[in-house]
Design a protein around this motif. Structure first.
Motif, short mmCIF file in Angstrom:
data_model
loop_
_atom_site.label_atom_id
_atom_site.label_comp_id
_atom_site.label_asym_id
_atom_site.label_seq_id
_atom_site.Cartn_x
_atom_site.Cartn_y
_atom_site.Cartn_z
N SER A 140 0.93 -1.15 0.12
CA SER A 140 -0.49 0.31 -0.12
C SER A 140 1.06 1.42 -0.28
O SER A 140 2.02 1.55 0.83
CB SER A 140 -1.10 0.24 1.13
OG SER A 140 -0.02 0.23 2.79
N ASP A 141 0.81 2.17 -0.05
CA ASP A 141 0.45 3.38 -0.23
C ASP A 141 -0.29 4.72 -0.37
O ASP A 141 -1.36 4.70 -0.61
CB ASP A 141 1.87 3.58 -1.67
CG ASP A 141 2.87 4.85 -1.11
OD1 ASP A 141 4.35 4.17 -0.89
OD2 ASP A 141 1.96 6.51 -1.53
N VAL A 165 -2.55 -1.44 -3.43
CA VAL A 165 -4.19 -0.65 -2.82
C VAL A 165 -3.40 0.86 -1.85
O VAL A 165 -2.44 0.61 -1.90
CB VAL A 165 -4.82 -1.47 -1.61
CG1 VAL A 165 -3.54 -1.49 -0.30
CG2 VAL A 165 -5.87 -0.67 -1.02
N CYS A 166 -3.62 1.49 -3.20
CA CYS A 166 -3.94 3.26 -1.50
C CYS A 166 -4.55 2.92 -0.41
O CYS A 166 -5.59 2.77 -0.31
CB CYS A 166 -4.36 4.41 -3.02
SG CYS A 166 -3.91 6.37 -2.93
N SER A 167 -3.62 3.49 0.27
CA SER A 167 -3.92 3.74 1.40
C SER A 167 -3.33 4.55 2.08
O SER A 167 -2.07 3.86 2.01
CB SER A 167 -4.53 2.19 2.71
OG SER A 167 -4.94 1.37 3.39
N ASN A 168 -3.94 4.67 3.17
CA ASN A 168 -2.55 5.50 3.98
C ASN A 168 -2.92 4.59 5.81
O ASN A 168 -3.46 5.17 6.38
CB ASN A 168 -4.22 7.05 4.72
CG ASN A 168 -2.81 7.58 5.68
OD1 ASN A 168 -1.97 7.46 5.46
ND2 ASN A 168 -3.22 9.14 6.16
N TRP A 169 -1.69 4.45 5.69
CA TRP A 169 -1.33 2.69 6.38
C TRP A 169 -2.57 2.33 6.48
O TRP A 169 -2.85 1.41 5.44
CB TRP A 169 -1.28 4.20 7.67
CG TRP A 169 0.07 4.63 8.26
CD1 TRP A 169 0.18 6.30 8.84
CD2 TRP A 169 0.85 4.04 6.84
NE1 TRP A 169 1.10 6.43 8.53
CE2 TRP A 169 2.09 6.12 7.53
CE3 TRP A 169 2.20 3.55 7.05
CZ2 TRP A 169 3.78 5.86 6.66
CZ3 TRP A 169 3.23 3.85 6.53
CH2 TRP A 169 4.32 5.00 6.58
N PHE A 170 -3.39 2.02 7.71
CA PHE A 170 -4.40 0.78 7.61
C PHE A 170 -5.63 1.44 7.13
O PHE A 170 -6.72 0.90 7.30
CB PHE A 170 -4.10 0.35 9.17
CG PHE A 170 -3.22 -0.36 9.32
CD1 PHE A 170 -2.61 -1.97 9.06
CD2 PHE A 170 -2.44 0.54 10.07
CE1 PHE A 170 -1.96 -2.37 9.28
CE2 PHE A 170 -0.91 -0.46 10.65
CZ PHE A 170 -0.81 -1.94 10.30
#
Length: 277
Positions: A140-141, A165-170
């Motif tokens: 993720s990033d 996947v595009c994600s701000n941490w979790f």
């Protein structure tokens, strides 16, 4: 200009680079589209006018401090050729210590589930996916542009066991339980003077700095990871050379066991980990 004359221009980089000959040879190889062995086998060969112009342009950019990886648009990591951009960190050799340790942790696990947080170019995730074809790797990033770059690297390497996947941490990670979570998050203090020196001047601050003296993102990952780990799963983190004790303390306080650290190739504490029971 001959190849030998071009190579002699490494002296212009002696005050800037720790490896001026390597820098010049990489730039020159790109311009003439030949391997490095060619430079030493045919030093008398003349560059075309176009090749010379491109080489001098590359050299000027390097003299101005621009990283070789940005000039060439790529960097090898774990023997994998990776496209890079100013949007991401440039993969560094010391991060291979994290990959080595991760592979040791996965010994004996069949079809492991792996999560790489803040993947950037995808370097860590791609290295693990390439070594463990039986693994299911999720990376993720927070930046969709960075995720797209990592996807291009994945596709170029033909690795089908890595999803991104595009994600701000979790924030947008599926509610799975992973055998291993790895991350090389931002960990530099915003006031660190090294941020105005060397290659990091050309890298995104969002991938380098974190609040709380560089510990904010590390603490966030440590706090949330147990919600995504199987019993006996492990969290493996890269951190600053002087943060090992703080990271071990944070891991222990969160309830991780078998907490430990490992030195990088330069002899600095660079990675730490713990097991979730």
């Amino acid at each position: 200009m001959s190849i030998a004359a071009a190579m002699a221009m490494r002296t212009r980089l002696s005050a800037l680079s720790d490896s001026p000959e390597l820098d010049v040879s990489l730039l020159l190889c790109r311009c003439i589209d030949k391997p490095r062995s060619y430079l030493y086998s045919w030093p008398e060969r003349e560059l075309t006018a176009e090749q010379q112009q491109q080489f001098l342009q590359f050299l000027a950019r390097r003299i101005a401090g621009e990283p070789i990886a940005h000039i060439l648009g790529e960097r090898d990591f774990w023997s994998l050729p990776l496209a890079v951009s100013p949007l991401t960190l440039i993969p560094r050799p010391d991060t291979e210590c994290l990959v080595e340790r991760a592979l040791e942790m996965l010994t004996g696990h069949e079809n492991p589930l792996i999560l790489d947080l803040g993947t950037g170019t995808g370097a860590i995730a791609l290295a693990l996916a390439s070594e463990r074809a039986d693994a299911e790797v999720l990376a993720s990033d927070f930046s969709s542009e960075v995720v797209a770059l990592a996807q291009r690297n994945r596709d170029a390497l033909g690795l089908t066991n890595l999803q991104l996947v595009c994600s701000n941490w979790f924030s947008d990670i599926p509610r799975k339980r992973f055998n291993l979570i790895v991350s090389n998050p931002p960990y530099i203090d915003p006031d660190d003077p090294h941020l105005s020196q060397g290659d990091v001047r050309f890298e995104p601050m969002s991938a380098l700095v974190a609040a709380e003296g560089g510990m904010a993102d590390l603490r966030c990952i440590i706090q949330e990871s147990p919600n995504y780990l199987v019993t006996g799963g492990e969290l493996l983190l890269e951190h600053g050379y002087d943060q090992g004790e703080l990271v071990r303390q944070a891991l222990s306080e969160r309830g991780f066991t078998q907490v430990a650290s490992q030195l990088d190739y330069g002899g600095n504490e660079r990675i730490s980990w713990g097991r979730w029971q």
